[in-house]
Every structure is written in structure tokens, then in C-alpha cells.
Write an enzyme that holds these catalytic residues in place. Structure first.
Site, PDB file in Angstrom:
ATOM      1  N   SER A 109       0.636  -1.186   0.136  1.00  0.00           N
ATOM      2  CA  SER A 109       0.119   0.124  -0.030  1.00  0.00           C
ATOM      3  C   SER A 109       0.931   1.381   0.046  1.00  0.00           C
ATOM      4  CB  SER A 109      -0.967  -0.016   1.243  1.00  0.00           C
ATOM      5  OG  SER A 109      -1.918   0.957   0.958  1.00  0.00           O
ATOM      6  N   HIS A 110       0.813   2.131   1.073  1.00  0.00           N
ATOM      7  CA  HIS A 110       1.072   3.363   1.031  1.00  0.00           C
ATOM      8  C   HIS A 110       2.790   3.338   1.926  1.00  0.00           C
ATOM      9  CE1 HIS A 110      -1.025   2.288   4.688  1.00  0.00           C
ATOM     10  NE2 HIS A 110      -0.186   3.027   5.390  1.00  0.00           N
ATOM     11  N   ASP A 125      -2.253   6.310  -3.527  1.00  0.00           N
ATOM     12  CA  ASP A 125      -1.019   5.920  -2.673  1.00  0.00           C
ATOM     13  C   ASP A 125      -0.383   4.617  -3.737  1.00  0.00           C
ATOM     14  OD1 ASP A 125      -3.274   4.005  -2.728  1.00  0.00           O
ATOM     15  OD2 ASP A 125      -2.582   3.192  -0.813  1.00  0.00           O
ATOM     16  N   ASP A 171      -0.768   1.508  -4.064  1.00  0.00           N
ATOM     17  CA  ASP A 171      -1.685   0.444  -4.670  1.00  0.00           C
ATOM     18  C   ASP A 171      -2.785   1.128  -5.343  1.00  0.00           C
ATOM     19  OD1 ASP A 171      -2.589   0.634  -2.181  1.00  0.00           O
ATOM     20  OD2 ASP A 171      -3.443  -1.090  -2.103  1.00  0.00           O
ATOM     21  N   ASP A 203      -5.567   2.727  -3.721  1.00  0.00           N
ATOM     22  CA  ASP A 203      -7.023   2.645  -3.331  1.00  0.00           C
ATOM     23  C   ASP A 203      -6.979   3.845  -2.368  1.00  0.00           C
ATOM     24  OD1 ASP A 203      -5.138   1.827  -1.251  1.00  0.00           O
ATOM     25  OD2 ASP A 203      -6.013  -0.081  -0.787  1.00  0.00           O
ATOM     26  N   ARG A 204      -5.887   4.496  -2.068  1.00  0.00           N
ATOM     27  CA  ARG A 204      -6.223   5.776  -1.126  1.00  0.00           C
ATOM     28  C   ARG A 204      -6.262   7.131  -2.005  1.00  0.00           C
ATOM     29  NH1 ARG A 204      -3.487   5.439   4.548  1.00  0.00           N
ATOM     30  NH2 ARG A 204      -3.641   3.121   4.817  1.00  0.00           N
ATOM     31  N   GLU A 235     -13.137   5.395   5.035  1.00  0.00           N
ATOM     32  CA  GLU A 235     -12.160   5.448   6.337  1.00  0.00           C
ATOM     33  C   GLU A 235     -11.419   6.693   6.352  1.00  0.00           C
ATOM     34  OE1 GLU A 235     -10.363   1.507   7.591  1.00  0.00           O
ATOM     35  OE2 GLU A 235     -10.123   1.450   5.517  1.00  0.00           O
ATOM     36  N   SER A 289      -8.592   7.148   7.083  1.00  0.00           N
ATOM     37  CA  SER A 289      -7.146   7.029   6.453  1.00  0.00           C
ATOM     38  C   SER A 289      -7.030   7.224   4.854  1.00  0.00           C
ATOM     39  CB  SER A 289      -6.739   5.704   6.721  1.00  0.00           C
ATOM     40  OG  SER A 289      -7.485   4.496   6.331  1.00  0.00           O
ATOM     41  N   LYS A 292     -11.408  -0.054  -1.549  1.00  0.00           N
ATOM     42  CA  LYS A 292     -11.382   1.167  -1.575  1.00  0.00           C
ATOM     43  C   LYS A 292     -10.625   1.546  -3.038  1.00  0.00           C
ATOM     44  CE  LYS A 292      -7.592   1.515   1.716  1.00  0.00           C
ATOM     45  NZ  LYS A 292      -7.584   1.192   2.992  1.00  0.00           N
ATOM     46  N   ARG A 304      -2.339   5.204  17.303  1.00  0.00           N
ATOM     47  CA  ARG A 304      -2.941   6.233  16.847  1.00  0.00           C
ATOM     48  C   ARG A 304      -4.065   6.730  17.520  1.00  0.00           C
ATOM     49  NH1 ARG A 304      -0.977   5.007  11.659  1.00  0.00           N
ATOM     50  NH2 ARG A 304      -1.377   2.928  10.596  1.00  0.00           N
TER      51      ARG A 304
HETATM   52  C1  G1P Z   1      -4.460   1.433   8.454  1.00  0.00           C
HETATM   53  C2  G1P Z   1      -5.614   2.362   8.120  1.00  0.00           C
HETATM   54  C3  G1P Z   1      -6.817   1.527   7.744  1.00  0.00           C
HETATM   55  C4  G1P Z   1      -6.770   0.748   6.428  1.00  0.00           C
HETATM   56  C5  G1P Z   1      -5.556   0.138   6.609  1.00  0.00           C
HETATM   57  C6  G1P Z   1      -5.188  -0.527   5.115  1.00  0.00           C
HETATM   58  O1  G1P Z   1      -4.688   0.413   9.056  1.00  0.00           O
HETATM   59  O2  G1P Z   1      -5.759   2.990   9.611  1.00  0.00           O
HETATM   60  O3  G1P Z   1      -7.907   2.399   7.970  1.00  0.00           O
HETATM   61  O4  G1P Z   1      -7.706   0.143   6.290  1.00  0.00           O
HETATM   62  O5  G1P Z   1      -4.309   0.900   6.773  1.00  0.00           O
HETATM   63  O6  G1P Z   1      -5.010   0.536   4.177  1.00  0.00           O
HETATM   64  P1  G1P Z   1      -3.904   0.364  10.793  1.00  0.00           P
HETATM   65  O7  G1P Z   1      -2.323   0.761  10.303  1.00  0.00           O
HETATM   66  O8  G1P Z   1      -4.405   1.507  11.106  1.00  0.00           O
HETATM   67  O9  G1P Z   1      -4.368  -0.923  11.283  1.00  0.00           O
HETATM   68 ZN    ZN Z   2      -3.544   1.179  -0.382  1.00  0.00          ZN
END
Ligand code: G1P
Ligand code: ZN
Length: 540
Positions: free
Chosen positions: A112-113, A276, A278, A280-281, A362, A364, A375, A495
Site C-alpha cells: 500500500s502506502h 497511494d 496501490d 486505493d487511497r 475510512e 485513512s 477502496k 493512533r
Molecule cells: C491502516 C488504516 C486503515 C486501513 C489500513 C489499510 O490500518 O488506519 O484505515 O484500512 O491501513 O489500508 P492501521 O495501520 O491503522 O491498522
Molecule cells: Zn493502499
């Protein structure tokens, strides 16, 4: 010829919120990726003859793991593998492809990010036939399998040319290399009024899209610059790189700083967005106006009917627990149900499949709908563009109008990263133990109204997920939430989510509006005392 390769288990292959995510050097241990993939395949029922989708965000290891996964799929009896050209598939495009091709599931390779490259992160996630992340009972079965695995299966075959579209055979199994963008772009055209957006572009509407050298580059070039006719150069950092150019492909105000500054400058275009690693954000910024993801969810839900894909109205709106309650007010005014789920997209899947919710989000920076089961960053960008084009307003004007109508949820998330795991666990344990003493307690001028450890009862399958984070409600509608991240790869991340509702004051400065709550949060949880940190590492 199927070959059995003996192996021994690793004890750290428990999939988290978004699959198995580890440092690249962990994935490079002998049999590490193979053990996990085989554990997935051992758990997938009815795979004989079924279609499997494979693709990733292009980060370091993407191609190598895809080649191995293809050979293993052939040895495990899958009927067909569909791979994005170059090994590329954004997470939402993979979700769509799984659904469109009637696949049994898919392997989505991404962290992901998180940053990419030889010293950074990699990940493998398994998505099921509905296109969404595997639910907990599947990830638990995969984890259980990783602890007993003693062999993985492969066939002896050369690497496939991932860049050449068309079908080749590996073992007896066809491997189809497809355009990663085309089906997804066509889906977007069915949901949104591309003609209205093109008219706005003709009329001088301009935007910047920062693909952060990650997977959305090819999608954004095709959709924004070719199909919607935004000028060349609208998409920045549009070529996916194995190390994302050395940056965190995380679309927030810290890592997308250049975009933020461009949008706050006097000559800013109308609209700025980023996605991001991949895809999805999403990050949404208007000229001079940042929109929090929680607000974006609420504003998109309130205006979604302006896009043809949502003209029939919404069935319901779902948000993760730490996301602000702004969307709940929209649901109320639309007369539809609001759902509050634990963090992680997988909890939305049942609601979407059962037709209980249409739009989900979300805090995030994840927003999406029932068009896929992930997403979707570009989807959110296109829905914003559609709404702005039809309403012919600026982002700032739309936001003010929304707050005037619904009130404003001032919101911030404070992340404490790389905290000692034992210290983080102690903080949460103490907080949980103190829950019964909190109601009525005063912190500065704030009085606690209620406090609990969030548990979710899935209305579709009846499953219960507990210990999802501590919620402390303050009298008057403010709230602070504490939870530990499930996606980090080193130490623990605490968090702290802060939210204050104001019906009247819609012009405040977020930091000032939340200051009392920030002080209260530290006193409630003993953040400084447990972590030794006097300030968060990241504020979003
Ligand atoms: C984080 C984000 C959450 C998201 C996840 C995957 O997870 O807070 O909303 O679904 O990444 O992208 P966390 O690191 O808080 O468990
Ligand atoms: Zn992602």
C-alpha cells in the site's frame, strides 16, 4: 511436471489488516513468499480449473513474486491466471478484474502506502471471489496453514514475458496478460458523467493529480488526460517506480507536501488529488482548501446522486469506527442507515454484498462504493470531479455549504510511530482497565460521557470482532479514539483520533479547535508517560 519443494514454517506469517506485510529482506528468505502463497492455495477450495487474478503495485519484488506465483498456481491446479501487463494492477482494478472474470480470487502484491525498494516493504494479500480482502475466517485459516506447512508445489517453467499482452501456457495452464487499465477505465465511464467533466475542462477547469510514482500513473494518464482531455502534464509522477522514487507513496499532507503547497499557492488550479502505492487511497485538496477524508466521505455521500452510477440514491453509508461522524449526519438526512465498522476495508464487504450500504469510507483516505470491493482512489477523484462539474462550484464553496447545512466535525489523527511494542501494549492495557472509571471524569473543561472498547457485530454473518479500539466520548459530541495499527512493519504505531463537532463554528482552525481534546487525550491514556513521546510523528 509438478514438483514438491520441502520447506519448514516461519512463525511470523499472520496476515494483518491488509494481508502479509513485511520488509523485503524478510520476504527474501528462502521459501518465505512460497510458503505464504502455498498456504493461501491450500486454503482455497474449488481451485481446480478456477481463474486466479495476479497483479501488484509495481514495487520491488513484484515481478519476481508474480513469476513464482504463476508457476505455483499451475502446480496447484488453477485453470487460468490473469495478470496485468508489466505485473501492474491497482488494488481496485484487481478487485474489478476478479469480479468481471468470475475469478475465484486474486493475489494482490503491495504494501500500500509503505515505501518500496530493497530495504523497504512488500506485501501479499489474498482477495476472494467478491473482489474484496479475505475475511477473518479465511485469513485465520491461512495463518494456521503457515504454521504447519512442509511443502510447496511448483512446475518447472521459464519466466513469462509479463510485458507482452496475450496468452501463454505455463505447465498446462493458460496465463493471460491483460491491459491493466482498460476494464477499469470502462467501469468508471459507466459510473460518472465524463461528458460533464470534459465540458468543465473545456471551460478551463484544471487539476493536478500526483500519482506518487506508484501504480495509479497509467490509470490517471488514460482516464484524466486521454478520456477526460485534461492537458498533458496534469498527471505528475505518473510512471510506477520500484522504489516510488524513494518517497512514501502515502497521500497525506506530510508525504504529498508538494501537491499541498501547489494547491495553497495563489495560482493553484481548481482541484488537486493524489493516490497511494496501490491506488486505493485518495487525497483531495481544492484551491486553498484541504478536505479531510472523513469530510470527503460525507460530502461525496451527500452529492453522489449527481453521478449516474448513484442517481438512484444510496442504500446506506458505512464508515470505520475512527472515521468522524460527519457521514452519519448525511445518512440521517437521506433517511438511510449509517454503519460503524472496525478499521480495515474487509468489514465493508458483507454490507456491500448484502446491499445494505452503497458508499463506504475510512479516515485513512480510503473511500469507495459497491462498484468493487476495495477502496478506490481514482473513483473518489472522479466522483469529486463529477460533482464539481455538475454543481459548478469550487471545492471550498462546496465544503462551506456542506458545513453550514450539517455542522462541522473538526478532525485529526495523531500517529506515534516505532513505539516500543511492550510500552504500546501497556498503554492500551491500562486504558482498557480504566474504562469503568472514565465516565464522569473531567479533563480540563471536558467531561467524559462514555467510554468503551469497540466491538462490532456483523449484521450479515453475525460474527463479532472485539477489542477494536478504545472510544472515549466527551459530553457535547467530541470524541477521542485510541488503537494500535495493524499494518506497521516495525515496532508499534499508536493512533490517536480526535474529533470535535461544532454546529455553528465552521471557520475555526483545526489545531486550535482540537487543542483541549489533545491535552485530554494525553491525560486519559498517559501517552507521554508510556511512550516518552511529547509529540506525534505524523498528524493527518
Ligand atoms: C491502516 C488504516 C486503515 C486501513 C489500513 C489499510 O490500518 O488506519 O484505515 O484500512 O491501513 O489500508 P492501521 O495501520 O491503522 O491498522
Ligand atoms: Zn493502499
Amino acid at each position: 511436471m509438478i514438483r514438491e519443494c520441502p520447506t519448514t514454517p516461519y512463525d511470523d506469517q499472520k496476515p494483518g489488516t491488509s494481508g502479509l506485510r513485511k520488509k523485503v529482506r524478510v520476504f527474501e528468505q528462502p521459501n518465505y513468499a512460497e510458503n505464504f502463497i502455498q498456504s493461501v492455495f491450500d486454503v482455497v477450495e474449488d481451485k481446480a480449473g478456477a481463474t486466479l487474478v495476479i497483479g501488484g503495485d509495481g514495487r520491488y519484488l513484484n515481478r519476481s513474486v508474480i513469476q513464482r506465483a504463476i508457476r505455483m498456481a499451475a502446480a496447484n491446479g488453477f485453470g487460468r491466471v490473469v495478470v496485468g501487463q508489466g505485473g501492474i494492477l491497482s488494488t481496485p482494478a484487481a478487485s474489478h478484474l476478479i469480479r468481471k472474470r468470475g475469478a475465484i480470487g486474486g493475489l494482490v502484491l503491495s504494501a500500500s502506502h509503505n515505501p518500496g525498494g530493497p530495504n523497504e516493504d512488500f506485501g501479499i494479500k489474498y482477495n476472494i471471489a467478491n473482489g474484496g480482502p479475505a475475511p477473518e475466517k479465511v485469513t485465520e485459516a491461512i495463518h494456521a496453514r503457515t504454521l504447519t506447512i512442509d511443502r510447496w508445489l511448483t512446475v518447472d517453467a521459464d519466466d513469462v514475458d509479463l510485458d507482452a499482452m496475450g496468452t501463454v501456457e505455463v505447465g498446462d495452464m493458460p496465463v493471460e496478460i491483460v491491459d491493466p487499465v482498460a476494464d477499469y477505465a470502462t467501469l468508471m465511464e459507466t459510473l460518472f458523467d465524463f461528458a460533464a467533466i470534459r465540458r468543465a475542462v473545456d471551460g478551463g477547469f484544471r487539476m493536478i493529480f500526483d500519482a506518487m510514482s506508484a501504480v495509479t500513473g497509467p490509470y490517471a494518464h488514460e482516464i484524466l488526460e486521454r478520456r477526460l482531455a485534461f492537458p498533458a502534464g496534469t498527471v505528475r509522477n505518473g510512471t510506477p517506480l520500484e522504489d516510488f522514487g524513494g518517497h512514501h507513496p502515502d497521500p497525506n499532507l506530510v508525504h504529498a507536501r508538494e501537491l499541498y503547497e501547489a494547491m495553497m499557492a495563489p495560482d493553484a488550479p481548481d482541484f488537486g488529488a493524489a493516490s497511494d502505492g496501490d491506488g486505493d487511497r485518495n487525497l483531495i485538496i481544492g484551491r486553498g482548501r484541504f478536505i479531510t477524508p472523513s469530510d470527503s466521505l460525507a460530502m461525496l455521500a451527500a452529492n453522489a446522486h449527481l453521478a449516474q452510477g448513484y442517481a438512484g440514491g444510496l442504500k446506506g453509508i458505512a464508515r470505520s469506527m475512527p472515521t468522524s461522524a460527519a457521514a452519519d449526519r448525511v445518512a440521517e438526512s437521506l433517511g438511510v442507515r449509517a454503519y460503524e465498522t472496525p478499521t480495515g476495508w474487509k468489514f465493508f464487504g458483507n454490507l456491500l454484498d448484502a446491499g445494505l450500504a452503497t458508499i463506504c469510507g475510512e479516515e485513512s483516505a480510503g473511500t469507495g462504493s459497491d462498484h468493487v470491493r476495495e477502496k478506490d482512489g481514482l473513483w473518489a477523484v472522479l466522483l469529486w470531479l463529477n460533482i464539481l462539474a455538475v454543481r459548478d462550484v469550487s471545492v471550498d464553496a462546496l465544503a462551506r455549504d456542506h458545513w453550514a447545512r450539517f455542522g462541522r466535525n473538526y478532525y485529526a489523527r495523531h500517529d506515534y510511530e516505532g513505539v516500543d511494542s511492550a510500552a504500546a501494549d501497556a498503554l492500551m492495557a491500562e486504558l482498557r482497565a480504566a474504562l469503568p472509571t472514565l465516565p464522569g471524569a473531567r479533563f480540563g473543561g471536558l467531561t467524559v460521557a462514555a467510554a468503551d472498547d469497540f466491538a462490532y457485530h456483523d449484521p450479515v454473518d453475525g460474527s463479532v470482532s472485539d477489542h477494536q479500539g478504545v472510544r472515549v466520548l466527551i459530553e457535547g459530541g467530541s470524541r477521542t479514539v485510541f488503537r494500535l495499527s495493524g499494518t506497521g512493519t516495525s515496532g508499534a504505531t499508536l493512533r490517536v483520533y480526535l474529533e470535535r463537532y461544532e454546529a455553528e463554528v465552521i471557520d475555526g482552525e483545526t489545531g486550535a479547535m482540537l487543542a483541549d481534546l489533545v491535552a485530554a487525550a494525553d491525560r486519559i491514556a498517559g501517552i507521554v508517560r508510556h511512550t516518552g513521546r511529547t509529540a506525534p510523528d505524523v498528524v493527518t
